[in-house]
Design a protein around this motif. Sequence first.
Motif, short mmCIF file in Angstrom:
data_model
loop_
_atom_site.label_atom_id
_atom_site.label_comp_id
_atom_site.label_asym_id
_atom_site.label_seq_id
_atom_site.Cartn_x
_atom_site.Cartn_y
_atom_site.Cartn_z
N ILE A 1 70.03 46.84 106.59
CA ILE A 1 69.36 44.83 107.26
C ILE A 1 69.12 43.95 106.90
O ILE A 1 69.73 42.76 107.17
CB ILE A 1 68.38 46.18 108.34
CG1 ILE A 1 69.09 47.37 108.96
CG2 ILE A 1 68.42 45.12 109.18
CD1 ILE A 1 67.78 48.04 110.47
N VAL B 1 71.45 40.73 106.69
CA VAL B 1 70.98 38.92 106.87
C VAL B 1 70.96 37.92 105.96
O VAL B 1 70.80 37.38 106.20
CB VAL B 1 68.84 40.02 107.76
CG1 VAL B 1 68.40 38.21 108.25
CG2 VAL B 1 68.58 40.31 108.90
N VAL C 1 72.72 46.26 115.53
CA VAL C 1 71.32 45.84 115.33
C VAL C 1 70.89 44.65 114.71
O VAL C 1 70.48 43.32 115.02
CB VAL C 1 70.98 47.22 114.24
CG1 VAL C 1 69.77 46.58 113.55
CG2 VAL C 1 70.81 47.99 114.35
N TYR C 2 72.13 44.37 114.04
CA TYR C 2 72.90 43.01 113.66
C TYR C 2 73.09 41.65 114.97
O TYR C 2 72.09 40.86 115.07
CB TYR C 2 74.46 42.32 113.06
CG TYR C 2 74.03 43.81 111.59
CD1 TYR C 2 72.39 43.44 110.97
CD2 TYR C 2 74.73 44.31 110.85
CE1 TYR C 2 72.66 44.27 110.15
CE2 TYR C 2 74.99 44.98 109.75
CZ TYR C 2 73.62 44.67 109.50
OH TYR C 2 73.46 45.17 107.73
N LEU D 1 71.27 42.71 117.96
CA LEU D 1 69.71 42.20 118.33
C LEU D 1 69.63 41.30 117.70
O LEU D 1 68.57 40.36 118.14
CB LEU D 1 69.70 43.50 118.32
CG LEU D 1 68.18 43.60 119.34
CD1 LEU D 1 68.56 43.21 120.82
CD2 LEU D 1 67.48 45.29 118.83
N LEU D 2 69.70 41.35 116.10
CA LEU D 2 68.72 40.40 115.56
C LEU D 2 69.56 39.15 115.70
O LEU D 2 68.74 38.45 115.06
CB LEU D 2 68.04 41.40 113.57
CG LEU D 2 68.05 42.07 114.38
CD1 LEU D 2 67.39 42.54 112.03
CD2 LEU D 2 66.23 42.20 114.44
N LEU D 3 70.48 39.04 115.13
CA LEU D 3 71.50 37.90 114.85
C LEU D 3 72.25 37.50 115.75
O LEU D 3 72.68 35.52 115.62
CB LEU D 3 72.16 37.94 113.32
CG LEU D 3 71.04 39.05 112.16
CD1 LEU D 3 72.33 38.79 111.31
CD2 LEU D 3 70.05 37.52 112.02
N ASN E 1 77.49 36.73 115.04
CA ASN E 1 76.70 36.56 113.90
C ASN E 1 77.80 37.33 112.69
O ASN E 1 78.93 38.14 112.86
CB ASN E 1 76.04 37.91 113.56
CG ASN E 1 76.29 39.20 113.89
OD1 ASN E 1 75.96 39.80 112.68
ND2 ASN E 1 75.66 39.79 115.26
#
Length: 258
Positions: free
Chosen positions: A23, A27, A187-188, A190-192, A196
């Motif tokens: 992860i 990022v 997950v990416y 959700l985070l970025l 992304n």
Amino acid sequence: MQQLLLDPALRNWVLLPIMFIMILIGVLRHNATILLQSSPKRLTKEEIREQRLLQRAFSFRNNACFLLPESINNRKDFLVDALRSGKYLKPADPNAPKNLNPMMDDKTLENLMESMKGNMLMVVPQTIIMTWINEFFSGFILLKLPFPLTYQFKSIFQSGVATQDLSIQWVSSISWYFLNLFGLISVYALLLGENNMASNAENEMGMAGFSITAATSQTIQPGQDIAKLMSSESENVQIIGKNSLLEDVESRVLKQFA
């Protein structure tokens, strides 16, 4: 059913660290890609006019059946004349060299450089992670997959585990790496965010584009002759039929709901 008792420490010292590192690498790759990207060059008014004409012709070919027959004829005549006359073409540069190698075009070189940057940001981190996993986390079983696999995957997913009769569902740490590689896309996102660079399919496969897409069915390659492209598109527009879904639509509606 084969049952194995795994050490709970594997979860804390192998399973979670690999996922956390992947992860973190995603990022970092996202931010590095944004920093290394060069700002796209703005198209000139003439280039935008060429692309919009091709876009309009392509949209007409796909949606002509939703127009009235008279509209189909009028639009066809206009587009065929516009594509063949060349009045929407960008004026030729008298100082431009003739028979220029497309690979020496500035846009081609720029796209090649962007592709190399994307490949580097994809290959280098993944190579480091795979080397790290093979060096520190090989030789033992890490988890059990909830689905069965064929025997051909044994050499890959049980790398370093010297067993012949162990079920393929029991896999080593390299399998957890592959599961995270394709399973962390959500997950990416959700985070970025959705768009992304960490989970982008083109970046993952190292297939950054070499071309300039004009929002049409055609892809304008650097150095491509736009005049020939318009001539080809005019022939496609010319053969469009006059069949319309709106023809006699009043009678069909009244007949259906009478």
